[in-house]
Design an enzyme around this catalytic site. Structure first.
Site, PDB file in Angstrom:
ATOM      1  N   HIS A   1       0.876  -1.168   0.000  1.00 49.91           N
ATOM      2  CA  HIS A   1       0.000   0.000   0.000  1.00 49.91           C
ATOM      3  C   HIS A   1       0.913   1.216   0.000  1.00 49.91           C
ATOM      4  O   HIS A   1       2.135   1.056  -0.125  1.00 49.91           O
ATOM      5  CB  HIS A   1      -0.974  -0.025   1.189  1.00 49.91           C
ATOM      6  CG  HIS A   1      -0.305   0.036   2.535  1.00 49.91           C
ATOM      7  ND1 HIS A   1       0.554  -0.941   2.984  1.00 49.91           N
ATOM      8  CD2 HIS A   1      -0.365   0.960   3.531  1.00 49.91           C
ATOM      9  CE1 HIS A   1       0.987  -0.630   4.195  1.00 49.91           C
ATOM     10  NE2 HIS A   1       0.451   0.527   4.543  1.00 49.91           N
TER      11      HIS A   1
ATOM     12  N   HIS B   1       1.353   3.924   2.281  1.00 49.43           N
ATOM     13  CA  HIS B   1       1.814   4.669   3.453  1.00 49.43           C
ATOM     14  C   HIS B   1       3.311   4.959   3.284  1.00 49.43           C
ATOM     15  O   HIS B   1       4.052   4.138   2.722  1.00 49.43           O
ATOM     16  CB  HIS B   1       1.602   3.845   4.735  1.00 49.43           C
ATOM     17  CG  HIS B   1       0.313   4.140   5.443  1.00 49.43           C
ATOM     18  ND1 HIS B   1      -0.416   3.162   6.087  1.00 49.43           N
ATOM     19  CD2 HIS B   1      -0.367   5.309   5.633  1.00 49.43           C
ATOM     20  CE1 HIS B   1      -1.494   3.723   6.635  1.00 49.43           C
ATOM     21  NE2 HIS B   1      -1.488   5.011   6.375  1.00 49.43           N
TER      22      HIS B   1
ATOM     23  N   ASP C   1       5.906   4.769   5.104  1.00 54.34           N
ATOM     24  CA  ASP C   1       6.922   3.827   5.589  1.00 54.34           C
ATOM     25  C   ASP C   1       7.064   2.609   4.679  1.00 54.34           C
ATOM     26  O   ASP C   1       7.870   1.715   4.948  1.00 54.34           O
ATOM     27  CB  ASP C   1       6.619   3.386   7.033  1.00 54.34           C
ATOM     28  CG  ASP C   1       5.231   2.812   7.219  1.00 54.34           C
ATOM     29  OD1 ASP C   1       4.266   3.416   6.710  1.00 54.34           O
ATOM     30  OD2 ASP C   1       5.097   1.745   7.869  1.00 54.34           O
ATOM     31  N   HIS C   2       6.300   2.582   3.571  1.00 54.18           N
ATOM     32  CA  HIS C   2       6.398   1.481   2.596  1.00 54.18           C
ATOM     33  C   HIS C   2       6.898   1.952   1.242  1.00 54.18           C
ATOM     34  O   HIS C   2       7.190   1.120   0.372  1.00 54.18           O
ATOM     35  CB  HIS C   2       5.033   0.784   2.451  1.00 54.18           C
ATOM     36  CG  HIS C   2       4.566   0.182   3.735  1.00 54.18           C
ATOM     37  ND1 HIS C   2       4.554  -1.176   3.981  1.00 54.18           N
ATOM     38  CD2 HIS C   2       4.138   0.773   4.884  1.00 54.18           C
ATOM     39  CE1 HIS C   2       4.131  -1.402   5.210  1.00 54.18           C
ATOM     40  NE2 HIS C   2       3.862  -0.223   5.781  1.00 54.18           N
TER      41      HIS C   2
ATOM     42  N   HIS D   1      -6.473  -3.293   6.189  1.00 52.21           N
ATOM     43  CA  HIS D   1      -5.719  -2.195   6.812  1.00 52.21           C
ATOM     44  C   HIS D   1      -6.624  -0.964   6.866  1.00 52.21           C
ATOM     45  O   HIS D   1      -6.176   0.160   6.700  1.00 52.21           O
ATOM     46  CB  HIS D   1      -4.467  -1.942   5.963  1.00 52.21           C
ATOM     47  CG  HIS D   1      -3.433  -1.058   6.584  1.00 52.21           C
ATOM     48  ND1 HIS D   1      -3.123  -1.050   7.928  1.00 52.21           N
ATOM     49  CD2 HIS D   1      -2.581  -0.139   6.018  1.00 52.21           C
ATOM     50  CE1 HIS D   1      -2.155  -0.175   8.153  1.00 52.21           C
ATOM     51  NE2 HIS D   1      -1.815   0.398   7.021  1.00 52.21           N
TER      52      HIS D   1
ATOM     53  N   ASP E   1       0.593  -4.462   5.838  1.00 49.80           N
ATOM     54  CA  ASP E   1      -0.070  -3.939   7.034  1.00 49.80           C
ATOM     55  C   ASP E   1      -1.513  -4.426   7.074  1.00 49.80           C
ATOM     56  O   ASP E   1      -2.275  -4.199   6.131  1.00 49.80           O
ATOM     57  CB  ASP E   1      -0.065  -2.398   7.022  1.00 49.80           C
ATOM     58  CG  ASP E   1       1.307  -1.834   7.335  1.00 49.80           C
ATOM     59  OD1 ASP E   1       2.263  -2.620   7.441  1.00 49.80           O
ATOM     60  OD2 ASP E   1       1.405  -0.600   7.491  1.00 49.80           O
TER      61      ASP E   1
ATOM     62  N   HIS F   1       7.867  -5.123  10.781  1.00 47.92           N
ATOM     63  CA  HIS F   1       7.028  -3.919  10.868  1.00 47.92           C
ATOM     64  C   HIS F   1       6.553  -3.768  12.319  1.00 47.92           C
ATOM     65  O   HIS F   1       5.347  -3.727  12.610  1.00 47.92           O
ATOM     66  CB  HIS F   1       5.839  -4.016   9.910  1.00 47.92           C
ATOM     67  CG  HIS F   1       5.089  -2.718   9.719  1.00 47.92           C
ATOM     68  ND1 HIS F   1       4.269  -2.199  10.683  1.00 47.92           N
ATOM     69  CD2 HIS F   1       5.046  -1.840   8.695  1.00 47.92           C
ATOM     70  CE1 HIS F   1       3.736  -1.064  10.251  1.00 47.92           C
ATOM     71  NE2 HIS F   1       4.209  -0.828   9.050  1.00 47.92           N
TER      72      HIS F   1
HETATM   73 ZN   LIG Z   1       3.289   0.527   7.713  1.00 42.74          ZN
HETATM   74 ZN   LIG Z   2       0.177   1.166   6.596  1.00 43.70          ZN
END
Ligand SMILES: [Zn+2]
Ligand SMILES: [Zn+2]
Length: 345
Positions: free
Chosen positions: A112, A114, A116-117, A204, A227, A302
């Site tokens: 996805h 976000h 942090d990805h 998520h 996630d 994660h």
């Molecule tokens: Zn994440």
């Molecule tokens: Zn996420």
């Protein structure tokens, strides 16, 4: 490496005087440098004779900062095919420091969008371009991936130009610096050379769509959750898997961090922390998942929050009765073909 250890041991035997002589002379420094570099390069170029699935954790953290961990990233290698799942901040450094075979990179799979990805995509593109991947970097993901890739291509347009100008078209072909995007739907997204990759939907919410990925190769299987909370979709996709890498959240640790923030008057931080409680795999819900889905080994990545000492790690895992592995950056799992074995190092 053995040679270097022998030299260090010999130096130890010779005593502090000899050690100081080596460290403080130009020729001694050059000697040690050459030995260390040659050992490292030789190790990186050693022929690859492992048959099976190799998995490396190239980012075990989440948006909560930890100087020792990169954000979400998993590498899966099956023979001469290497795929990456997500590209969090710092993950390229982990990959390069641990000798990831970027030249074999076949694609980056996003779960996805976000931050942090996706925040390491520019670094991964440059590193794999330099390493000599023969095709443009392919980024696959749910609806929205084209927008993310178009943004990266625009942001790095000048940088791409500099690289080709400086190193030449032969070394850095301009066409290989432009990232390609492919929108995928749940189902089989890759089936070649014995490796099958299946995308599946996870929960998520409110972030939609969000995917996880399953890899099947020579009788072995690895599932990366992305996630999600524990859901029927995840349980189905992970059925009979050898290894599940799942995101994980400690309710107790997040709750304590939020309370400390409230007590310190940082109400916004406290609210942000409380908001993340309901869209990751809560460790209290993990028990039974391995048994229900017949998963051989569950590993947590994660980490929300990333554990920074032994007491945090104890609290993180204390509600899980079954055996789980807490991952760290650079950790590797080896699943030899057509066997039950899982080696971890
Ligand atoms: Zn994440
Ligand atoms: Zn996420």
């Amino acid at each position: 490496m053995k040679k270097l250890v022998a030299i260090i041991v010999a130096m130890g035997l010779l005593g502090a005087g000899a050690y100081a002589a080596l460290m403080n002379s130009r020729s001694g420094q050059d000697f040690l440098l050459e030995q260390a570099i040659q050992t490292q390069v030789a190790a990186a170029l050693k022929p690859y004779d492992f048959v099976g699935l190799e998995v490396m954790v190239c980012g075990s953290s989440s948006p909560l900062p930890d100087p020792t961990r990169a954000q979400a990233c998993i590498m899966v290698r099956a023979g001469d095919q290497m795929f990456l799942i997500d590209s969090g901040s710092g993950s390229n450094t982990v990959l390069q420091a641990n000798g990831a075979p970027y030249q074999l990179m076949r694609g980056l799979l996003l779960t996805h969008f976000h931050s942090d990805h996706i925040s390491g995509i520019g670094d991964m593109n440059l590193a794999s371009w330099v390493a000599g991947r023969p095709e443009p970097m392919l980024v696959m993901g749910p609806q929205g991936v084209e927008k993310v890739v178009a943004g990266y291509n625009m942001a790095f347009e000048l940088d791409r130009g500099y690289r080709t100008l400086h190193h030449g078209e032969n070394l850095m072909p301009a066409a290989l610096g432009v990232i390609q995007a492919r929108t995928i739907e749940p189902g089989v997204i890759h089936n070649a050379g014995g490796l099958k990759i299946t995308a599946f939907e996870v929960d998520h919410s409110p972030i939609k769509p969000a995917f996880g990925y399953r890899f099947d190769y020579l009788g072995r299987s690895v599932v990366v959750s992305g996630d999600t909370v524990v859901s029927k979709g995840l349980e189905r996709a992970a059925t009979d898997a050898d290894l599940l890498l799942t995101d994980a959240l400690s309710h107790k640790l997040i709750h304590s961090l939020a309370r400390a923030a409230t007590l310190a008057g940082a109400d916004k931080r406290a609210q942000v922390l409380r908001d993340v409680l309901d869209y990751h795999v809560d460790t209290r819900n993990l028990d039974g998942l391995a048994a229900r889905s017949n998963i051989r080994q569950v590993a947590l990545y994660h980490l929300v929050p990333p554990t920074r000492n032994a007491i945090m790690e104890k609290i993180f895992t204390r509600d899980i009765a079954t055996n789980v592995v807490m991952t760290h950056d650079g950790m590797r799992f080896w699943l030899p073909a057509n066997s039950d074995e899982i080696r971890v190092n």
